[in-house]
Write an enzyme that holds these catalytic residues in place. Structure first.
Site, PDB file in Angstrom:
ATOM      1  N   HIS A 179       0.833  -1.209   0.000  1.00 12.03           N
ATOM      2  CA  HIS A 179       0.000   0.000   0.000  1.00 12.03           C
ATOM      3  C   HIS A 179       0.864   1.255   0.000  1.00 12.03           C
ATOM      4  O   HIS A 179       0.445   2.317  -0.469  1.00 12.03           O
ATOM      5  CB  HIS A 179      -0.917  -0.016   1.219  1.00 12.03           C
ATOM      6  N   ASP A 200      -8.912  -7.663 -17.996  1.00 12.92           N
ATOM      7  CA  ASP A 200      -9.170  -8.693 -19.009  1.00 12.92           C
ATOM      8  C   ASP A 200      -7.842  -9.051 -19.670  1.00 12.92           C
ATOM      9  O   ASP A 200      -7.278  -8.272 -20.432  1.00 12.92           O
ATOM     10  CB  ASP A 200     -10.173  -8.172 -20.047  1.00 12.92           C
TER      11      ASP A 200
END
Length: 412
Positions: free
Chosen positions: A150, A356
């Site tokens: 993070h 994708d």
């Protein structure tokens, strides 16, 4: 039944071309102590042909643009105690794995998981900003186990990187979004005098997943509009229901304040300093907190709690501007982690659901942003083609779990 996962390859994936060798500073937000942890998630895809090979090669190409993810965290040599990223091209950690079972055999990793998440995630090391494991299942499905630091990116930034890998996997010559480091553009307000070291408690929090139907969400939105004359978002409904349910379940003294904090994206508030084309992937968030007495929240109607949340959201521009100008008493990024504080994050708009690699978008994304030091709830989506909202929580201890689940499921 138990299903074995075999890790067949482990290696560092370096950028496939030469990249800058330098040392990069982090922004004041990147360096917030509460962000010094790894975020873990599983991304479930139903189809793929040699996905590990395709993703490994695409990652190597994407790291040419996102080369800080191939670097390492080091302490600043000037003795300031700040962390920097040394861009040395050592690479991201990449693991390939296989299992004989199909995704159908393990119910597409619906909760509760039939394969422990640790089997599907790479072994982590805190000085490596990015780690991935691609596990191929029988029948053609695969799961990407992702771990990112993070400190180097917020959720939007990490999803931007993974979409860049997917762009290249689909055959694009370069990522659709050009990445921007530009940490120096983030406001660096005057520092407050140093206090004591941060205290991180340890709770015994339990995991739970609750789905909210689209019909319920829409009903609450309509009721809110009817009663207040204002619209509200799915996030407003979900976070309010979660906060109300948890407050009732933990049953604190009515006079004790309870808080809910959510990370608000501030890129739109920094348009004048960030590059206009976008692409900034560092932490660009501000913690907005709503507070009220436990008695007020526990006795409130859901619509009233939504109003408290919306009032907090409306304060974002002013509060962020004051922080940027150094006009604050207490640093909003250094909140005290206590059991009466609930942290909420929204994963529906980060971009992970749009990834994708060439065989379609993920069936679902499973977050594991769990730390024993903080009560947290994640707003996400149930597996496609289901509609509605999935609330994944790690926010109550065992003695409060049954009451919490009953409250979450008890709304009309």
């Amino acid at each position: 039944m138990s299903f074995a996962v075999t890790r067949t390859s482990r290696s560092f994936i370096a950028p496939c071309e030469a990249t800058p060798r330098n040392s990069l500073g982090l922004s004041v937000i990147d360096r917030v102590p509460a962000l010094r942890h790894m975020v873990r998630s599983l991304h479930v895809f139903t189809h793929g042909r040699e996905p590990a090979r395709v993703i490994r090669e695409a990652l190597s190409k994407a790291l040419v643009k996102y080369y800080p993810f191939a670097g390492r965290f080091v302490d600043d040599p000037d003795g300031s105690g700040e962390v920097r990223v040394v861009c040395n091209g050592e690479g991201a950690w990449f693991v390939e794995a296989k299992t004989d079972c199909s995704l159908e055999d393990v119910k597409y990793l619906e909760s509760p998981l039939m394969i422990p998440e640790d089997e599907l995630l790479p072994k982590s090391s805190l000085d490596v900003p990015l780690m991935m494991q691609v596990t191929e299942f029988g029948g053609g499905g695969f799961v990407v186990g992702l771990i990112f630091a993070h400190t180097i990116a917020d959720g939007l930034g990490a999803a931007q990187l993974i979409n860049a890998v997917a762009d290249i996997a689909r055959g694009l010559p370069k990522p659709t979004v050009e990445p921007v480091w530009s940490r120096e553009f983030i406001t660096n307000p005057p520092k407050l005098p140093l206090g004591g070291p941060p205290v991180f408690p340890s709770f015994k929090l339990l995991y739970a997943t609750i789905d909210l139907s689209a019909e319920h969400i829409n009903h609450v939105k309509s009721r809110h509009l009817e009663l207040t004359g204002q619209g509200c978002s799915t996030f407003d409904v979900a976070i309010s229901r979660l906060w109300l349910s948890r407050t009732r379940a933990i049953d604190l003294d009515p006079g004790v304040d309870v808080h809910v904090c959510f990370a608000a994206n501030t890129r739109h508030l920094l348009r004048q300093v960030l590059p206009p084309q976008g692409g900034y992937y560092g932490n660009c968030i501000y913690p907005m907190t709503a507070s009220a007495s436990s008695g007020r929240v526990a006795s409130a109607d859901l619509i009233d709690v939504i109003s408290i949340i919306r009032d907090a959201k409306a304060r974002l521009p002013d509060e962020f501007a004051k922080w940027a100008a150094g006009d604050f008493k207490d640093d909003p990024y250094e909140f005290t982690l206590t059991y009466n504080l609930l942290l909420v994050t929204d994963w529906t708009r980060l971009g992970f659901l749009d990834v994708d690699y060439g065989w379609g978008k993920p069936l679902h994304v499973i977050p594991f942003a769990w730390l024993d030091m903080m009560a947290i709830g994640i707003i996400g989506a149930p597996p496609a083609p289901q509609k509605g909202t999935r609330v994944t929580t790690h926010c109550v201890e065992k003695e409060h779990m049954q009451a919490f689940l009953e409250e979450m499921k008890g709304f009309a």
